[in-house]
Design an enzyme around this catalytic site. Structure first.
Site, short mmCIF file in Angstrom:
data_model
loop_
_atom_site.label_atom_id
_atom_site.label_comp_id
_atom_site.label_asym_id
_atom_site.label_seq_id
_atom_site.Cartn_x
_atom_site.Cartn_y
_atom_site.Cartn_z
N TYR A 1 10.76 4.17 1.94
CA TYR A 1 11.76 2.92 2.72
C TYR A 1 12.81 3.43 2.12
O TYR A 1 13.72 2.55 3.05
CB TYR A 1 11.01 1.71 1.59
CG TYR A 1 9.61 1.57 3.24
CD1 TYR A 1 9.54 0.88 4.26
CD2 TYR A 1 8.17 1.79 2.90
CE1 TYR A 1 8.75 0.31 5.23
CE2 TYR A 1 7.72 1.91 2.91
CZ TYR A 1 7.77 0.27 4.95
OH TYR A 1 6.67 0.54 5.61
N ASP B 1 0.62 -1.32 -0.48
CA ASP B 1 -0.12 0.50 0.25
C ASP B 1 1.04 1.49 0.13
O ASP B 1 0.21 2.22 0.07
CB ASP B 1 -0.98 -0.11 1.59
CG ASP B 1 -0.02 0.21 2.52
OD1 ASP B 1 1.36 0.81 2.72
OD2 ASP B 1 -1.11 -0.46 3.41
P1 NAD Z 1 -1.51 -8.22 12.89
O1 NAD Z 1 -0.30 -8.60 14.14
O2 NAD Z 1 -2.59 -7.43 13.94
O3 NAD Z 1 -2.26 -9.09 12.16
C1 NAD Z 1 -1.87 -10.42 12.13
C2 NAD Z 1 -2.78 -11.14 12.57
O4 NAD Z 1 -2.04 -12.49 11.61
C3 NAD Z 1 -2.64 -11.85 13.53
O5 NAD Z 1 -4.26 -11.75 14.37
C4 NAD Z 1 -2.29 -13.26 13.53
O6 NAD Z 1 -3.08 -14.05 14.76
C5 NAD Z 1 -1.85 -13.91 12.00
N1 NAD Z 1 -1.39 -14.72 12.36
C6 NAD Z 1 0.12 -14.67 12.55
N2 NAD Z 1 0.29 -16.25 11.63
C7 NAD Z 1 -1.10 -16.52 11.19
C8 NAD Z 1 -0.79 -17.35 10.34
N3 NAD Z 1 0.16 -18.50 10.18
N4 NAD Z 1 -2.71 -18.13 9.70
C9 NAD Z 1 -3.66 -17.37 10.12
N5 NAD Z 1 -3.65 -16.37 10.66
C10 NAD Z 1 -1.99 -16.03 11.36
O7 NAD Z 1 -0.93 -7.20 12.39
P2 NAD Z 1 -0.84 -5.86 10.99
O8 NAD Z 1 -0.24 -4.56 11.39
O9 NAD Z 1 -2.52 -6.37 11.37
O10 NAD Z 1 -0.52 -6.34 9.88
C11 NAD Z 1 -1.22 -8.08 9.29
C12 NAD Z 1 -0.07 -8.04 8.52
O11 NAD Z 1 0.22 -7.11 7.21
C13 NAD Z 1 1.26 -7.69 8.46
O12 NAD Z 1 1.74 -8.57 8.04
C14 NAD Z 1 1.86 -6.36 8.19
O13 NAD Z 1 3.90 -6.45 8.16
C15 NAD Z 1 1.32 -6.67 6.57
N6 NAD Z 1 1.44 -5.28 6.37
C16 NAD Z 1 1.34 -5.13 4.54
C17 NAD Z 1 1.31 -3.48 4.03
C18 NAD Z 1 1.53 -3.73 2.41
O14 NAD Z 1 0.99 -2.86 2.51
N7 NAD Z 1 1.95 -4.95 2.31
C19 NAD Z 1 0.56 -2.87 4.72
C20 NAD Z 1 0.59 -2.54 5.90
C21 NAD Z 1 0.55 -4.08 6.68
C1 LMR Z 2 2.11 -1.60 9.53
O1 LMR Z 2 1.07 -1.33 9.69
O2 LMR Z 2 2.83 -1.96 11.13
C2 LMR Z 2 2.98 -1.36 8.70
O3 LMR Z 2 2.51 -3.17 8.23
C3 LMR Z 2 3.67 -0.25 8.54
C4 LMR Z 2 3.93 0.27 9.36
O4 LMR Z 2 3.01 1.51 9.37
O5 LMR Z 2 4.70 0.29 9.48
#
Ligand code: NAD
Ligand code: LMR
Length: 441
Positions: free
Chosen positions: A264, A170
């Protein structure tokens, strides 16, 4: 109009409510018949799952809704899996950030040793999700946000080359939203040219639909302010550490004033400053736990206690907009232009065919078709080659269980000063990641 069935993997994520709210706002253009949440953490899943049950009952009772920790139930009869898992959750993100910092090295979720550690944890569970999707709903698409996206995408390319998985980020969308505000437009009015890797790229053009080029105007602004704008642009990327990062874009631009940089890049161009300004006792993981995580879970608790979502809204950000637009592009063959992580195959003419790169693509029912970005300058090409090799070597180290390769990957990272420091950081990360990483020999 066809109605779709979606499972959100990582149902307990802080981003799940935002995505569901976004889906509910777009039912007319993207109708849903079934919505499921899947997580392997029962407690997190229950809290978000129950709150959203109330939201859905009030706003769209016709949607069949469940939440589960059972993969078969989750992945059966779905058209899309939206994945955003965090393997090891915030507890491990904190270590990814704090262990490198202890050795004077950048501590970040996706860049440098922290990203490598997170990648080593994420590959296995991500492949498991893909296998479940292919077993129970072979025609479904996975739209994956789970980080570290670059390493996860390379792992998908090597381990599941034919899977219908699209890895996305994103950050380009969030930054385009800022650019559009700088020039008084909306993101949908703009088309960009962009090249790079995930969390490692540059915009080379930002045009409106009439073909007017805005890059020089945006550049003048970024030269002074970075991507900091006066108006609140999003619900995401707004915390104090992010404001610093947006501001820092001006120093990234100074390194090569021709192109607009991805934020980044600060971890690669200014690692020394990043380390100096980091608090090794309070990192981004702590900021999120004290901020977004508390906010989302307290809103969920409030909704459950009151038995209604009235007056307790979950927020929607550009993060949610992007994944829903992407699902619509695939579902309805919209041919929308979007920045995606794809195998290069000539999109960047003078870069390796088998590198996972980030470029604009036209997205339709068959997935993304990358747009040619031509040749890139030597400076960017060399930086990208170094970084993509790190990402490839991490995946190789995972598959082969190779300590040597992982040490080389850390040594090659531009964020790490020497092989000696790389070894120290690696040995601490191995200790911290027992039970998550494969055994390394
Ligand atoms: P979060 O810890 O709040 O949520 C992640 C969830 O995944 C948790 O509820 C956890 O229990 C679950 N989980 C972990 N391993 C699992 C598995 N094997 N199977 C099913 N569920 C599992 O994290 P968050 O801050 O909400 O972020 C979620 C993800 O999105 C992270 O990987 C983060 O880096 C990613 N993210 C990506 C972008 C992007 O643009 N690519 C942006 C923001 C966040
Ligand atoms: C998050 O949402 O925590 C990350 O994936 C990106 C950040 O805000 O550091």
């Amino acid at each position: 109009m066809k109605k779709f069935s979606i499972v959100i993997a990582g149902g307990g994520s802080t981003y799940t409510p935002g995505i569901v709210m976004m889906l509910l706002d777009h039912l007319e253009t993207f109708p849903i018949r079934k919505l499921k949440l899947y997580d392997n953490d029962e407690k997190r899943q229950h809290m978000i799952g129950e709150a959203l049950k109330i939201v859905l009952n009030e706003r769209a009772p016709e949607i069949e809704y469940t939440y589960t920790t059972d993969p078969e139930e989750a992945f059966t009869d779905i058209d899309f899996c939206f994945a955003h898992i965090r393997v090891g959750k915030y507890e491990m993100r904190e270590l990814d950030e704090k262990i490198p910092l202890k050795h004077g090295v950048v501590g970040q979720e996706t860049c440098g040793p922290g990203g490598i550690a997170y990648g080593m944890r994420s590959i296995g569970p991500m492949i498991e999700l893909i296998d479940w999707m292919e077993k129970y709903s072979p025609d479904a698409w996975m739209l994956n946000y789970s980080n570290p996206a670059a390493i996860v995408a390379e792992a998908c390319r090597i381990l599941r080359p034919n899977a219908k998985v699209l890895n996305i980020c994103d950050m380009p969308v969030g930054t385009l939203r800022r650019m559009s505000q700088i020039i008084g437009k909306t993101p949908k009015e703009l088309d960009v040219r962009y090249f790079g890797l995930n969390h490692f790229g540059w915009w080379t053009s930002v045009k409106d639909k009439e073909g007017n080029e805005y890059l020089p105007q945006i550049r003048e602004y970024v030269k002074e302010n970075g991507y900091l704008t006066q108006i609140e642009v999003d619900t995401q990327h707004m915390d104090p550490s992010w404001q610093e990062t947006h501001k820092k874009a001006k120093d990234l631009l100074a390194v090569d004033p021709r192109f607009l940089p991805n934020t980044y890049l600060k971890y690669y161009f200014y690692p020394d400053e990043v380390v100096e300004s980091s608090n090794p006792k309070y990192t981004r993981a702590n900021e999120v736990m004290d901020g977004r995580e508390k906010k989302v879970f307290s809103t969920a608790r409030e909704i459950i206690e009151k038995g209604t979502a009235a007056g307790s809204e979950f927020a929607i950000g550009s993060h949610a907009t992007f994944i829903v637009d992407l699902a619509r592009a695939i579902a309805f063959n919209t041919h929308e232009r979007m920045i995606m992580i794809v195998e290069n195959n000539g999109a960047i003419a003078n870069f390796d065919d088998d590198a996972m790169v980030e470029v604009p693509c036209i997205v339709g029912s068959d997935g993304p078709e990358p747009l040619s970005q031509g040749k890139i300058p030597e400076f960017q090409r060399a930086l990208m080659l170094q970084q993509v090799t790190v990402e490839k070597m991490v995946v190789q180290a995972y598959i082969e269980g190779s300590y040597q390769k992982l040490w080389q990957a850390l040594t090659l990272s531009k964020t790490v000063p020497s092989a000696k420091v790389a070894k120290k950081v690696l040995d601490d990360l191995i200790e911290a990641n027992r039970g998550y990483w494969p055994e390394l020999k």
